[in-house]
Design a protein around this motif. Structure first.
Motif, short mmCIF file in Angstrom:
data_model
loop_
_atom_site.label_atom_id
_atom_site.label_comp_id
_atom_site.label_asym_id
_atom_site.label_seq_id
_atom_site.Cartn_x
_atom_site.Cartn_y
_atom_site.Cartn_z
N ASN A 270 0.83 -1.20 0.00
CA ASN A 270 0.00 0.00 0.00
C ASN A 270 0.87 1.25 0.00
OD1 ASN A 270 -3.14 -0.21 0.41
ND2 ASN A 270 -2.24 -2.01 1.35
N VAL A 271 2.07 1.13 0.54
CA VAL A 271 3.01 2.25 0.56
C VAL A 271 3.85 2.27 -0.71
CG1 VAL A 271 4.91 3.32 1.82
CG2 VAL A 271 3.08 2.17 3.07
N LEU A 272 4.18 1.07 -1.23
CA LEU A 272 5.09 0.97 -2.37
C LEU A 272 4.37 1.05 -3.72
CD1 LEU A 272 7.34 -1.97 -1.07
CD2 LEU A 272 7.85 0.49 -1.03
N GLY A 273 3.05 1.13 -3.71
CA GLY A 273 2.31 1.15 -4.96
C GLY A 273 2.66 2.32 -5.86
N ASN A 274 2.90 3.49 -5.25
CA ASN A 274 3.26 4.67 -6.05
C ASN A 274 4.57 4.47 -6.80
OD1 ASN A 274 1.03 6.24 -5.52
ND2 ASN A 274 1.90 7.09 -3.66
N LEU A 275 5.48 3.68 -6.20
CA LEU A 275 6.75 3.39 -6.87
C LEU A 275 6.49 2.62 -8.15
CD1 LEU A 275 9.84 3.33 -6.96
CD2 LEU A 275 9.76 1.28 -5.51
N ASN A 334 -6.40 5.82 -7.51
CA ASN A 334 -5.97 6.98 -8.30
C ASN A 334 -6.61 6.97 -9.69
OD1 ASN A 334 -4.11 9.35 -8.53
ND2 ASN A 334 -3.32 8.13 -10.24
N ILE A 335 -6.80 5.78 -10.25
CA ILE A 335 -7.48 5.68 -11.56
C ILE A 335 -8.92 6.16 -11.43
CG2 ILE A 335 -8.20 4.10 -13.39
CD1 ILE A 335 -5.84 2.32 -12.64
N ALA A 336 -9.60 5.71 -10.37
CA ALA A 336 -10.98 6.15 -10.15
C ALA A 336 -11.04 7.67 -9.98
CB ALA A 336 -11.55 5.45 -8.91
N LYS A 337 -10.05 8.22 -9.31
CA LYS A 337 -9.98 9.67 -9.11
C LYS A 337 -9.85 10.40 -10.44
CE LYS A 337 -6.86 13.12 -7.05
NZ LYS A 337 -6.28 13.59 -8.31
N GLU A 338 -9.00 9.87 -11.33
CA GLU A 338 -8.76 10.53 -12.62
C GLU A 338 -9.99 10.52 -13.52
OE1 GLU A 338 -5.47 8.47 -14.27
OE2 GLU A 338 -3.96 9.57 -13.12
N LEU A 339 -10.85 9.54 -13.33
CA LEU A 339 -12.02 9.39 -14.22
C LEU A 339 -13.21 10.24 -13.80
CD1 LEU A 339 -11.93 5.52 -14.77
CD2 LEU A 339 -11.18 7.29 -16.36
N ASN A 340 -13.07 11.01 -12.72
CA ASN A 340 -14.18 11.78 -12.20
C ASN A 340 -13.73 13.18 -11.79
OD1 ASN A 340 -16.55 9.68 -11.79
ND2 ASN A 340 -14.66 8.65 -11.18
N PRO A 341 -14.68 14.12 -11.66
CA PRO A 341 -14.33 15.47 -11.21
C PRO A 341 -13.67 15.44 -9.83
CG PRO A 341 -16.57 15.42 -12.05
CD PRO A 341 -16.11 14.00 -11.97
N PRO A 342 -12.79 16.38 -9.52
CA PRO A 342 -12.09 16.39 -8.23
C PRO A 342 -13.02 16.35 -7.03
CG PRO A 342 -11.12 17.99 -9.73
CD PRO A 342 -12.36 17.49 -10.39
N GLU A 343 -14.17 17.04 -7.12
CA GLU A 343 -15.07 17.09 -5.97
C GLU A 343 -15.75 15.74 -5.69
OE1 GLU A 343 -17.37 18.65 -9.60
OE2 GLU A 343 -15.35 18.82 -8.74
N ASP A 344 -15.66 14.80 -6.64
CA ASP A 344 -16.29 13.49 -6.47
C ASP A 344 -15.27 12.39 -6.16
OD1 ASP A 344 -18.75 14.63 -7.00
OD2 ASP A 344 -18.66 14.17 -9.15
N THR A 345 -14.05 12.78 -5.78
CA THR A 345 -12.99 11.80 -5.54
C THR A 345 -13.37 10.79 -4.47
OG1 THR A 345 -11.22 13.27 -6.27
CG2 THR A 345 -10.61 11.49 -4.77
N GLY A 346 -13.89 11.31 -3.34
CA GLY A 346 -14.24 10.42 -2.24
C GLY A 346 -15.26 9.37 -2.65
#
Length: 413
Positions: A270-275, A334-346
């Motif tokens: 979960n920590v190394l995923g960004n790498l 992060n993929i789900a975040k990119e597919l939607n407006p910033p205000e709907d990230t949660g």
């Protein structure tokens, strides 16, 4: 005439909320541990009660379906309730379900208590998040990260330590103890709750959720990425330890240690995923394809381990390959975040998490049916072809995931 007591100052309320957060983190730790306890730790005990493989799988799936439902509700209605009220509701459900489950041998009552446990577990998570948001709005990410780092040890404690506790006090008491601790934590929250419970606010509109249901790209990731978690949880919370004791001839404590290693790997990833994402040049499509390739390779290795060679090392290797992608949820979120407006990230992340737990429950149901199909009636130890059938199912899921994700449009944000 008696006058009303003066309202509490903001500083006193903050101090009370900090104490309540302490009890909330304890609840979160317990709920994280609970994901792995049933049926994995008490599989043989549930067989002794008279449950078959499909029914045992149902006890795990009921928790996951309920947890999934709580995640969707959390995403839609997260701004309506204060963290303290949510913790009390979630903690109460979790404690009641956890204590009630081992006290009955009636199957459908067991399922009812597992549903209570799952709903409570997901609601506790939301309560902790809301409290962290209230108390550390400027350092929310850091506060959430520290909290999750601590609670990652919940699944670790739900493996070997719980096996040892079960051997010492019996399966019923060992399953009740987390519920008793949860009830004591609720008592602590109630003790400091005066003045901290705010009125219910107007709820969020369902419009963002409707937009996501109309988003084809969201449907693609919601129906593919959860396949990875379905396979992993079949091992970690259902059949992993059981398969090792059945086919590799090791003790329950040794088998649970293998599962504990998997939970640690997932926590670290979960920590190394960004790498991984950086190594892929921010190409999330490539990262997800690698995840499915690893899971498929693990399933094929597992099939070989149970059909050809009885080897703890080969089996553990298969389990690790399947477990590694299960630690990359931050990448998938992060993929789900990119597919939607910033205000709907949660809500976008909550929706993906919802589907993950739906698929986890489905995989547990399906794998239980596969085991039941290949095993004799009232079998205590399952034959190798039963486990091979489960790994074939996992391999097909991985292949389907690789094919489906090839249609994902790369963003490279």
């Amino acid at each position: 005439m008696n006058s009303l007591p003066p309202p509490l100052s903001a500083e006193i309320i903050r101090r009370k909320k900090l104490i309540i957060l302490f009890f909330g983190v304890i609840l979160y730790f317990l709920t994280s541990m609970a994901k792995l306890l049933v049926p994995a730790i008490v599989y043989d005990d549930l067989i002794a009660v008279g449950l078959n493989a499909a029914e045992i799988a149902g006890t795990g799936a009921a928790f996951m379906y309920a947890y999934a439902a709580s995640q969707l509700l959390a995403g839609v209605f997260s701004n309506r309730y204060g963290g303290v009220r949510i913790l009390l509701i979630g903690g109460g459900l979790f404690a009641a379900g956890t204590i009630g489950f081992p006290l009955t041998e009636f199957y459908w009552l067991m399922i009812f208590f597992r549903i209570c446990t799952g709903l409570g577990a997901g609601t506790v998570f939301l309560g902790v998040v809301k409290l962290l948001s209230d108390l550390f709005s400027q350092r929310f990410a850091f506060a959430l990260g520290v909290t999750m780092l601590f609670t990652y040890f919940g699944p670790v404690c739900g493996t070997t330590p719980m096996v040892l506790l079960t051997d010492a006090v019996g399966w019923q008491w060992s399953m009740m103890i987390p519920g008793i601790i949860a009830a004591l934590s609720i008592g602590g929250i109630l003790l400091f709750s005066s003045g901290t419970i705010k009125p219910v606010q107007n709820g969020e509109t369902l419009q963002p959720l409707k937009k996501m249901f109309a988003n084809r790209a969201m449907w693609l990731i919601n129906l593919t990425i959860p396949l990875l978690f379905g396979s992993y949880y079949v091992l970690s919370s259902q059949l992993g330890a059981k398969s090792l004791t059945d086919r590799c001839g090791i003790t329950a404590a040794h088998a649970s240690t293998v599962i504990m290693i998997l939970t640690i790997i997932v926590a670290l990833n979960n920590v190394l995923g960004n790498l991984l994402l950086k190594l892929c040049g921010n190409r999330s499509k490539v990262a997800v394809f690698i995840a499915f390739a690893l899971s498929t390779a693990g399933a094929v290795t597992g099939y070989l381990a149970f059909s050809k060679v009885t080897s703890v090392i080969l089996t553990t290797t298969a389990f690790i390959l399947i477990a590694v992608p299960a630690g990359w949820f931050p990448v998938f979120g992060n993929i789900a975040k990119e597919l939607n407006p910033p205000e709907d990230t949660g809500l976008a992340v909550a929706l993906l998490n919802f589907w993950c737990f739906v698929f986890i429950a489905l995989f547990q149901n399906i794998s239980g049916r596969i085991i039941q199909y290949f095993s004799p009636a009232d079998a205590v130890s399952y034959p190798p072809e039963a486990y091979c059938g489960v790994f074939i199912f996992m391999a097909l899921a991985g292949i389907c995931g690789m094919i489906a994700i090839s249609f994902h449009k790369e963003s490279r944000k």
